[in-house]
Scaffold this motif. Sequence first.
Motif, PDB file in Angstrom:
ATOM      1  N   GLY A 191       0.892  -1.214  -0.061  1.00  0.00           N
ATOM      2  CA  GLY A 191       0.018   0.188  -0.047  1.00  0.00           C
ATOM      3  C   GLY A 191       0.915   1.322  -0.015  1.00  0.00           C
ATOM      4  O   GLY A 191       2.165   1.091   0.060  1.00  0.00           O
ATOM      5  N   ALA A 192       0.249   2.451   0.019  1.00  0.00           N
ATOM      6  CA  ALA A 192       0.747   3.486   0.067  1.00  0.00           C
ATOM      7  C   ALA A 192      -0.184   4.618   0.576  1.00  0.00           C
ATOM      8  O   ALA A 192      -1.249   4.446   0.363  1.00  0.00           O
ATOM      9  N   GLN A 193       0.340   5.808   1.198  1.00  0.00           N
ATOM     10  CA  GLN A 193      -0.432   7.185   1.002  1.00  0.00           C
ATOM     11  C   GLN A 193       0.099   8.212   0.195  1.00  0.00           C
ATOM     12  O   GLN A 193       1.214   8.510   0.366  1.00  0.00           O
ATOM     13  N   ALA A 194      -0.860   8.560  -0.362  1.00  0.00           N
ATOM     14  CA  ALA A 194      -0.491   9.600  -1.491  1.00  0.00           C
ATOM     15  C   ALA A 194      -0.973  11.036  -1.032  1.00  0.00           C
ATOM     16  O   ALA A 194      -2.026  11.397  -0.503  1.00  0.00           O
ATOM     17  N   PHE A 195       0.045  11.984  -0.524  1.00  0.00           N
ATOM     18  CA  PHE A 195       0.069  13.176  -0.082  1.00  0.00           C
ATOM     19  C   PHE A 195      -0.464  14.190  -1.404  1.00  0.00           C
ATOM     20  O   PHE A 195       0.644  14.381  -2.077  1.00  0.00           O
ATOM     21  N   VAL A 196      -1.670  14.521  -1.387  1.00  0.00           N
ATOM     22  CA  VAL A 196      -2.078  15.467  -2.387  1.00  0.00           C
ATOM     23  C   VAL A 196      -2.489  16.964  -2.018  1.00  0.00           C
ATOM     24  O   VAL A 196      -3.229  17.052  -1.126  1.00  0.00           O
ATOM     25  N   VAL A 197      -1.818  18.157  -2.618  1.00  0.00           N
ATOM     26  CA  VAL A 197      -1.910  19.343  -2.261  1.00  0.00           C
ATOM     27  C   VAL A 197      -2.260  19.932  -3.462  1.00  0.00           C
ATOM     28  O   VAL A 197      -1.641  19.787  -4.517  1.00  0.00           O
ATOM     29  N   GLY A 198      -3.665  20.788  -3.460  1.00  0.00           N
ATOM     30  CA  GLY A 198      -4.302  20.980  -4.482  1.00  0.00           C
ATOM     31  C   GLY A 198      -4.695  19.843  -5.175  1.00  0.00           C
ATOM     32  O   GLY A 198      -5.300  19.057  -4.450  1.00  0.00           O
ATOM     33  N   VAL A 244      -5.429  10.218  -9.220  1.00  0.00           N
ATOM     34  CA  VAL A 244      -5.595  11.140  -8.405  1.00  0.00           C
ATOM     35  C   VAL A 244      -6.504  12.251  -9.445  1.00  0.00           C
ATOM     36  O   VAL A 244      -7.346  12.840  -9.081  1.00  0.00           O
ATOM     37  N   ASP A 245      -5.841  12.129 -10.566  1.00  0.00           N
ATOM     38  CA  ASP A 245      -6.333  13.408 -11.409  1.00  0.00           C
ATOM     39  C   ASP A 245      -7.719  13.019 -11.933  1.00  0.00           C
ATOM     40  O   ASP A 245      -8.633  13.842 -12.060  1.00  0.00           O
ATOM     41  N   VAL A 246      -7.886  11.547 -12.528  1.00  0.00           N
ATOM     42  CA  VAL A 246      -9.182  11.282 -13.131  1.00  0.00           C
ATOM     43  C   VAL A 246     -10.284  11.351 -11.952  1.00  0.00           C
ATOM     44  O   VAL A 246     -11.486  11.360 -12.255  1.00  0.00           O
ATOM     45  N   LEU A 247      -9.922  11.002 -10.709  1.00  0.00           N
ATOM     46  CA  LEU A 247     -10.960  10.974  -9.621  1.00  0.00           C
ATOM     47  C   LEU A 247     -11.226  12.226  -9.009  1.00  0.00           C
ATOM     48  O   LEU A 247     -12.155  12.329  -8.492  1.00  0.00           O
ATOM     49  N   GLY A 248     -10.399  13.267  -9.510  1.00  0.00           N
ATOM     50  CA  GLY A 248     -10.548  14.455  -9.040  1.00  0.00           C
ATOM     51  C   GLY A 248     -10.236  14.914  -7.429  1.00  0.00           C
ATOM     52  O   GLY A 248     -10.840  15.664  -6.831  1.00  0.00           O
ATOM     53  N   ILE A 249      -9.398  14.322  -6.873  1.00  0.00           N
ATOM     54  CA  ILE A 249      -9.053  14.246  -5.532  1.00  0.00           C
ATOM     55  C   ILE A 249      -8.118  15.446  -5.476  1.00  0.00           C
ATOM     56  O   ILE A 249      -7.166  15.825  -6.033  1.00  0.00           O
ATOM     57  N   ARG A 250      -8.293  16.340  -4.294  1.00  0.00           N
ATOM     58  CA  ARG A 250      -7.796  17.576  -4.074  1.00  0.00           C
ATOM     59  C   ARG A 250      -7.546  17.543  -2.561  1.00  0.00           C
ATOM     60  O   ARG A 250      -8.501  16.941  -1.499  1.00  0.00           O
ATOM     61  N   ASP A 251      -6.343  18.046  -1.909  1.00  0.00           N
ATOM     62  CA  ASP A 251      -6.194  18.250  -0.719  1.00  0.00           C
ATOM     63  C   ASP A 251      -6.512  17.378   0.163  1.00  0.00           C
ATOM     64  O   ASP A 251      -7.470  17.468   1.146  1.00  0.00           O
ATOM     65  N   SER A 252      -5.834  16.128   0.193  1.00  0.00           N
ATOM     66  CA  SER A 252      -6.112  14.872   0.825  1.00  0.00           C
ATOM     67  C   SER A 252      -4.655  14.012   0.951  1.00  0.00           C
ATOM     68  O   SER A 252      -3.919  14.221   0.325  1.00  0.00           O
ATOM     69  N   ILE A 253      -4.845  13.314   2.065  1.00  0.00           N
ATOM     70  CA  ILE A 253      -3.913  12.156   2.012  1.00  0.00           C
ATOM     71  C   ILE A 253      -4.958  10.996   1.825  1.00  0.00           C
ATOM     72  O   ILE A 253      -5.729  10.389   2.222  1.00  0.00           O
ATOM     73  N   CYS A 254      -4.483  10.305   0.575  1.00  0.00           N
ATOM     74  CA  CYS A 254      -5.082   9.193  -0.042  1.00  0.00           C
ATOM     75  C   CYS A 254      -4.579   7.546   0.539  1.00  0.00           C
ATOM     76  O   CYS A 254      -3.336   7.548   0.292  1.00  0.00           O
ATOM     77  N   ASN A 255      -5.413   6.695   0.844  1.00  0.00           N
ATOM     78  CA  ASN A 255      -4.854   5.574   1.209  1.00  0.00           C
ATOM     79  C   ASN A 255      -5.198   4.604  -0.236  1.00  0.00           C
ATOM     80  O   ASN A 255      -6.249   4.583  -0.760  1.00  0.00           O
ATOM     81  N   VAL A 256      -4.030   4.073  -0.785  1.00  0.00           N
ATOM     82  CA  VAL A 256      -4.029   3.302  -1.848  1.00  0.00           C
ATOM     83  C   VAL A 256      -3.635   1.928  -1.662  1.00  0.00           C
ATOM     84  O   VAL A 256      -2.438   1.669  -0.987  1.00  0.00           O
ATOM     85  N   ASP A 257      -4.229   0.958  -2.126  1.00  0.00           N
ATOM     86  CA  ASP A 257      -3.948  -0.401  -2.175  1.00  0.00           C
ATOM     87  C   ASP A 257      -3.476  -0.873  -3.464  1.00  0.00           C
ATOM     88  O   ASP A 257      -4.164  -0.783  -4.685  1.00  0.00           O
ATOM     89  N   TYR A 258      -2.413  -1.560  -3.534  1.00  0.00           N
ATOM     90  CA  TYR A 258      -1.797  -2.048  -5.018  1.00  0.00           C
ATOM     91  C   TYR A 258      -1.551  -3.624  -4.826  1.00  0.00           C
ATOM     92  O   TYR A 258      -1.457  -4.065  -3.789  1.00  0.00           O
ATOM     93  N   MET A 259      -1.544  -4.215  -6.130  1.00  0.00           N
ATOM     94  CA  MET A 259      -1.001  -5.524  -6.266  1.00  0.00           C
ATOM     95  C   MET A 259       0.107  -5.424  -7.595  1.00  0.00           C
ATOM     96  O   MET A 259      -0.065  -4.742  -8.649  1.00  0.00           O
ATOM     97  N   LEU A 260       1.506  -5.773  -7.337  1.00  0.00           N
ATOM     98  CA  LEU A 260       2.483  -5.666  -8.191  1.00  0.00           C
ATOM     99  C   LEU A 260       2.454  -7.306  -8.700  1.00  0.00           C
ATOM    100  O   LEU A 260       2.716  -8.167  -8.043  1.00  0.00           O
ATOM    101  N   VAL A 261       2.156  -7.298 -10.081  1.00  0.00           N
ATOM    102  CA  VAL A 261       2.241  -8.613 -10.922  1.00  0.00           C
ATOM    103  C   VAL A 261       3.177  -8.550 -11.858  1.00  0.00           C
ATOM    104  O   VAL A 261       3.003  -7.804 -12.854  1.00  0.00           O
ATOM    105  N   ASP A 262       4.369  -9.626 -11.851  1.00  0.00           N
ATOM    106  CA  ASP A 262       5.211  -9.363 -12.757  1.00  0.00           C
ATOM    107  C   ASP A 262       5.807  -8.125 -13.157  1.00  0.00           C
ATOM    108  O   ASP A 262       5.960  -7.665 -14.268  1.00  0.00           O
ATOM    109  N   SER A 263       6.082  -7.140 -11.985  1.00  0.00           N
ATOM    110  CA  SER A 263       6.557  -5.763 -12.199  1.00  0.00           C
ATOM    111  C   SER A 263       5.856  -4.904 -12.839  1.00  0.00           C
ATOM    112  O   SER A 263       6.042  -3.862 -12.841  1.00  0.00           O
ATOM    113  N   GLU A 264       4.597  -5.327 -12.744  1.00  0.00           N
ATOM    114  CA  GLU A 264       3.435  -4.298 -13.344  1.00  0.00           C
ATOM    115  C   GLU A 264       2.410  -4.091 -12.189  1.00  0.00           C
ATOM    116  O   GLU A 264       1.797  -4.853 -11.636  1.00  0.00           O
ATOM    117  N   PRO A 265       2.217  -2.750 -11.625  1.00  0.00           N
ATOM    118  CA  PRO A 265       1.307  -2.329 -10.873  1.00  0.00           C
ATOM    119  C   PRO A 265      -0.045  -2.520 -11.209  1.00  0.00           C
ATOM    120  O   PRO A 265      -0.532  -1.778 -12.112  1.00  0.00           O
TER     121      PRO A 265
END
Length: 400
Positions: A191-198, A244-265
């Motif tokens: 996982g990751a936390q994306a820090f989004v300003v503006g 973040v761009d296509v979902l229109g997220i602004r001024d937020s810390i976002c919780n993101v869950d990922y899966m890495l499959v053969d080096s492809e996220p």
Amino acid sequence: MTSAVMILGAGIYQVPLIRTAKAMGLRTIVASTPGNYPGIQEADLFLPIDTTDQIAIRSAATEQGIRAIVTTGTDVSVPSMGLVNDSLRLSGVSHQAAVHCADKTLMKDTLRSNNINTAAYLYTDNANDGLDFANSIGFPVIIKPIDSSGSRGVTRVCTANEFELAWNAAIAVSRTNVILVEEYLTGTEFGAQAFVVGNQMQRLFLHSDTVTPPPVSTPIGHAMPYTLSAAETEKLEMMTEAAVDVLGIRDSICNVDYMLVDSEPYILEIAARMGATCIPENITTYAGFDTYEYLLSLTMGDKPSLPPLDKMPCQANAALLMRSSTTGVVRDIIVPESLKKRDDIVSIQIDIKPGQGVKRFSVGPDRIGHVVVKQPTAEEAELACVDICESIDFVIDENA
């Protein structure tokens, strides 16, 4: 006049947010359904409101003249937060972005329509259609409600015979009765936390995820740092910035869950709120700044800056929830004296006292405490967390 911040939720993961807000000199208005929630006693003002009731939350926020609204660790109240931000012109995620992140169908439709990697899926309110889809893509699959939070109702299904039970478990915690049947990706989950300003992602803090064994994989811990190759990191950052761009997220810390499959996220989910299970404490220990204070400053309309990477301590650390394997009443809690002498412990928190009831651990709120540990490496910190949790003896009467 003291500025007021409304905090949605009064659970164990909102308590540090409430305490930090008060330390910053803010008036804390906490909205939550009534119950035995620790944040209720911490609040300057408690409002007994269901945080999913968007209109009621907006009315209360307007009446109280708040300067900011925020939550952490839960998805269900994020649409209410977005509506208040739009209505009162506050900093933070918009209602549209909040709804698109909280509703897994809208989130995944948006990712897929913009060619952002995500697992194949079908959402439906018909169990037979869901089973047909599962058969068509092949087992195992993941069954989850479109509107749940904290892994509630999420099950890995390995055969058609297991489908009905998992479907019913998802329906039981869903308000919409629409269920997501999702391809089970085989790879490395993190996982990751994306820090989004503006509307710009400023930093992506990666962390490992520790979960309970299938079929129900509930997060119970995290560790930092978590490293990928340079090529994988570049792909991940570009993908997350695009999401973040296509979902229109602004001024937020976002919780993101990922899966890495053969080096492809692949993005499994992205939420317009900060993660739970001690993730803020992981980041604070690793990066050397108060994550809760940063989030509050961001939602107050400030544009807080992050320290440069070369100024961060980059302290390896891990966190792990304490959990009970049985349901019953706590008779005693025995903490070894040796723990007081350990200098690697960042924090130990025990949520319960003798005489209180506990549940066999299933989902995050069943936790009975946590530990955060620092070590030279994340792997050593994870092992230390296990050692400490196992050393604390919770004496539980199952017959009470």
